[in-house]
Design a protein around this motif. Structure first.
Motif, PDB file in Angstrom:
ATOM      1  N   ILE A 122       0.836  -1.202   0.000  1.00  0.00           N
ATOM      2  CA  ILE A 122       0.000   0.000   0.000  1.00  0.00           C
ATOM      3  C   ILE A 122       0.875   1.259   0.000  1.00  0.00           C
ATOM      4  O   ILE A 122       0.565   2.245  -0.680  1.00  0.00           O
ATOM      5  CB  ILE A 122      -1.013   0.002   1.179  1.00  0.00           C
ATOM      6  CG1 ILE A 122      -1.992   1.169   1.083  1.00  0.00           C
ATOM      7  CG2 ILE A 122      -0.342   0.048   2.522  1.00  0.00           C
ATOM      8  CD1 ILE A 122      -3.045   0.985   0.034  1.00  0.00           C
ATOM      9  N   ILE A 161       1.062   4.398  -2.761  1.00  0.00           N
ATOM     10  CA  ILE A 161       1.043   5.830  -2.441  1.00  0.00           C
ATOM     11  C   ILE A 161       2.253   6.519  -3.070  1.00  0.00           C
ATOM     12  O   ILE A 161       2.147   7.574  -3.690  1.00  0.00           O
ATOM     13  CB  ILE A 161       1.040   6.035  -0.903  1.00  0.00           C
ATOM     14  CG1 ILE A 161      -0.271   5.532  -0.303  1.00  0.00           C
ATOM     15  CG2 ILE A 161       1.268   7.493  -0.551  1.00  0.00           C
ATOM     16  CD1 ILE A 161      -0.340   5.623   1.203  1.00  0.00           C
ATOM     17  N   LEU A 208       8.317   6.529   4.759  1.00  0.00           N
ATOM     18  CA  LEU A 208       6.902   6.281   5.012  1.00  0.00           C
ATOM     19  C   LEU A 208       6.671   4.895   5.603  1.00  0.00           C
ATOM     20  O   LEU A 208       5.776   4.701   6.424  1.00  0.00           O
ATOM     21  CB  LEU A 208       6.090   6.402   3.718  1.00  0.00           C
ATOM     22  CG  LEU A 208       5.925   7.783   3.101  1.00  0.00           C
ATOM     23  CD1 LEU A 208       4.930   7.709   1.963  1.00  0.00           C
ATOM     24  CD2 LEU A 208       5.464   8.795   4.109  1.00  0.00           C
ATOM     25  N   SER A 209       7.461   3.919   5.173  1.00  0.00           N
ATOM     26  CA  SER A 209       7.203   2.545   5.600  1.00  0.00           C
ATOM     27  C   SER A 209       7.670   2.280   7.022  1.00  0.00           C
ATOM     28  O   SER A 209       7.042   1.513   7.742  1.00  0.00           O
ATOM     29  CB  SER A 209       7.902   1.560   4.670  1.00  0.00           C
ATOM     30  OG  SER A 209       7.578   1.835   3.350  1.00  0.00           O
ATOM     31  N   MET A 258      -3.425  -4.909   8.286  1.00  0.00           N
ATOM     32  CA  MET A 258      -2.818  -4.155   7.185  1.00  0.00           C
ATOM     33  C   MET A 258      -3.488  -4.492   5.849  1.00  0.00           C
ATOM     34  O   MET A 258      -3.789  -3.607   5.048  1.00  0.00           O
ATOM     35  CB  MET A 258      -1.321  -4.492   7.088  1.00  0.00           C
ATOM     36  CG  MET A 258      -0.470  -3.628   7.970  1.00  0.00           C
ATOM     37  SD  MET A 258      -0.698  -1.894   7.548  1.00  0.00           S
ATOM     38  CE  MET A 258      -0.551  -1.160   9.138  1.00  0.00           C
ATOM     39  N   GLY A 316      -7.136  -3.044   5.902  1.00  0.00           N
ATOM     40  CA  GLY A 316      -7.119  -1.585   5.771  1.00  0.00           C
ATOM     41  C   GLY A 316      -6.726  -1.161   4.365  1.00  0.00           C
ATOM     42  O   GLY A 316      -7.358  -0.290   3.761  1.00  0.00           O
ATOM     43  N   SER A 317      -5.692  -1.814   3.816  1.00  0.00           N
ATOM     44  CA  SER A 317      -5.243  -1.451   2.470  1.00  0.00           C
ATOM     45  C   SER A 317      -6.321  -1.738   1.446  1.00  0.00           C
ATOM     46  O   SER A 317      -6.566  -0.953   0.529  1.00  0.00           O
ATOM     47  CB  SER A 317      -3.998  -2.246   2.090  1.00  0.00           C
ATOM     48  OG  SER A 317      -3.066  -2.193   3.111  1.00  0.00           O
ATOM     49  N   LEU A 342      -8.856   0.960   1.517  1.00  0.00           N
ATOM     50  CA  LEU A 342      -8.400   2.298   1.127  1.00  0.00           C
ATOM     51  C   LEU A 342      -7.809   2.342  -0.274  1.00  0.00           C
ATOM     52  O   LEU A 342      -7.517   3.417  -0.791  1.00  0.00           O
ATOM     53  CB  LEU A 342      -7.356   2.796   2.127  1.00  0.00           C
ATOM     54  CG  LEU A 342      -7.919   3.152   3.499  1.00  0.00           C
ATOM     55  CD1 LEU A 342      -6.798   3.273   4.512  1.00  0.00           C
ATOM     56  CD2 LEU A 342      -8.707   4.447   3.428  1.00  0.00           C
ATOM     57  N   VAL A 352      -6.356   5.426  -3.402  1.00  0.00           N
ATOM     58  CA  VAL A 352      -4.975   5.607  -3.848  1.00  0.00           C
ATOM     59  C   VAL A 352      -4.876   5.399  -5.348  1.00  0.00           C
ATOM     60  O   VAL A 352      -4.199   6.143  -6.052  1.00  0.00           O
ATOM     61  CB  VAL A 352      -4.049   4.606  -3.121  1.00  0.00           C
ATOM     62  CG1 VAL A 352      -2.615   4.800  -3.556  1.00  0.00           C
ATOM     63  CG2 VAL A 352      -4.178   4.740  -1.631  1.00  0.00           C
TER      64      VAL A 352
END
Lengths: 223, 234
Positions: free
Chosen positions: A149, A153, A167-168, A209, A212-213, A216, A220
């Motif tokens: 994910i 992004i 970010l990760s 994870m 959620g990914s 979402l 993205v």
């Protein structure tokens, strides 16, 4: 075509394109060799304790994963194929296709690191194979789920290379802390029951994870 | 907003004066004395500042997350403005909470940083919002920036349960409520504060929360004015 065959087709397409260029695989494996060699240079004089080596194991996994796993979405943006993919496949299919590919890549990566480690470091003796195997498999899946994910992004940003680990990392911290602890247990030869708590955390991390990914990903992916 | 301003200033002033001026006493007789807590002594006063600030940090990040979700649902950039303003304030309070906590740790636990589970969590929070602003600066158009940063904040928010519920149970810590604390009861710490301290403590919680509301309002209005000024000059 239903979603399952579509996903399979997408994975097959990514595997074929990877086998043609071998970009991600080469980058990952070279990165592994480089970082393990660096550790060897650093430890040349005194043999490190298994606990330190177990921690280093995941340091190598983290940085190698950060060098190769973003490829999956970045390459689509670079080749300009992202829009076509948006037209022909549903976001769910794209997400799970990319996730499966990254899972495979991470499993290859961790297997390669394990083999190298066992060959190079005599102190790295896995006393409890079940704990170690479960940790490596679940840890790889966790890495892939978070990295996929973030890769999606990052593919839209201008400074991809540097931003990806930035970010990760915060998202991977709970995973890293857990796998390091359970690897230490595996090296100390504890029974499988003692690592049950860690393994439960890993399973829930993967599920949270991925879930959620999945929810979402639409935001993205679609421009 | 006027009531918010007045109440916030009054409450924070009250906490500042009361928290610093009220003397300690081994056997408190009147409302104007704090009990001496063995091992904490005068350092116990920090609870009136450190905890409300940490609370406001969490509040600001939750508000930012909430507006991020609102943005994703409505695609209204006004929500994104609120979300990013709140995240900025959260980062400020987060730094303040880290500093007040770190100073307290130095004088109570002997070192500025001990990698206690709560210290790890606030470090991760700093990293997440550092990354959040790094991501925002790397994205070109307003819509993409708003969309992807909201998604990132939500994904990062998914890891919060691990830090609040799982990590303190796995690693022993120094904060109350950590694993190995005899009186600890998980993330919710039992209240054993003296009544007068408790009043100041809740005054602090409300005062700092209202300060956040006021600052958020100011930031949003400034940004809106800047936007309008930019529109006029073009």
């Amino acid at each position: 075509m239903n979603a399952l065959t579509q996903t399979a087709a997408l994975v097959a397409k990514d595997v074929r394109s990877e086998l043609r260029t071998r970009y991600a695989l080469n980058a990952l494996l070279m990165f592994v060799i480089t970082s393990v060699a660096t550790i060897l240079f650093a430890l040349r004089e005194d043999p490190a304790s298994p606990e330190v080596l177990g921690g280093m194991f995941w340091v190598v996994v983290f940085f190698s994963a950060m060098s190769g796993l973003s490829r999956i979405f970045v390459s689509e943006e670079e080749k300009g194929t992202a829009l076509t993919l948006q037209l022909i496949a549903r976001p769910t299919v794209v997400y799970f296709g990319k996730l499966l590919f990254n899972c495979g890549l991470t499993l290859i990566l961790t297997t390669a690191i394990t083999v190298l480690y066992v060959l190079i470091f005599p102190q790295f003796t896995v006393q409890s194979v079940p704990i170690f195997a479960a940790t490596v498999v679940l840890g790889s899946l966790g890495f892939a789920s978070a990295a996929t994910i973030i890769a999606a992004i990052i593919a839209k940003a201008n400074t991809r290379g540097t931003l990806y680990p930035v970010l990760s990392f915060p998202i991977l911290i709970p995973l890293l802390m857990t796998v390091m602890k359970s690897t230490a247990r595996a090296l100390a030869g504890e029974p499988l029951v003692s690592a049950l708590g860690e393994l439960q955390v890993l399973v829930s991390y993967v599920l949270i994870m991925t879930g959620g990914s999945f929810l979402l990903f639409d935001y993205v992916w679609k421009d | 907003m006027r009531a918010v301003k007045i109440l916030s200033v009054t409450l924070i002033t009250l906490v500042l004066i009361g928290g610093i001026a009220i003397p300690l006493s081994p056997v408190p007789q009147s409302w104007f004395e704090f009990p001496v807590i063995p091992g904490l002594e005068d350092k116990a006063r920090n609870i009136l500042f450190h905890v409300p600030i940490a609370w406001t940090t969490v509040l600001a990040f939750l508000v930012s997350l909430w507006y991020g979700i609102r943005y994703l649902r409505t695609k209204d950039l006004a929500y994104d403005l609120r979300s990013v303003s709140s995240a900025g304030l959260g980062l400020m309070f987060c730094i303040l909470a880290t500093i007040t906590g770190s100073l307290w740790a130095k004088f109570n636990w002997g070192s500025f940083w001990n990698w206690d589970p709560r210290e790890t969590s606030i470090f991760v929070l700093l990293l997440i919002y550092g990354a959040y602003f790094a991501l925002r600066s790397a994205l070109g158009s307003d819509e993409v920036r708003a969309r992807l940063s909201a998604v990132y904040a939500i994904i990062a928010g998914l890891t919060v349960p691990f830090f609040v519920f799982v990590l303190p149970r796995m690693v022993s810590g120094l904060h109350p409520g950590a694993k190995g604390d005899v009186e600890g009861s998980g993330p919710v710490v039992q209240f054993k504060m003296a009544p007068n301290m408790r009043v100041l403590f809740f005054a602090g919680l409300i005062g700092y929360s209202l300060l956040f509301v006021w600052l958020l309002n100011l930031r949003v209005r400034t940004a809106q004015l800047e936007e309008r000024a930019d529109g006029q000059s073009e």
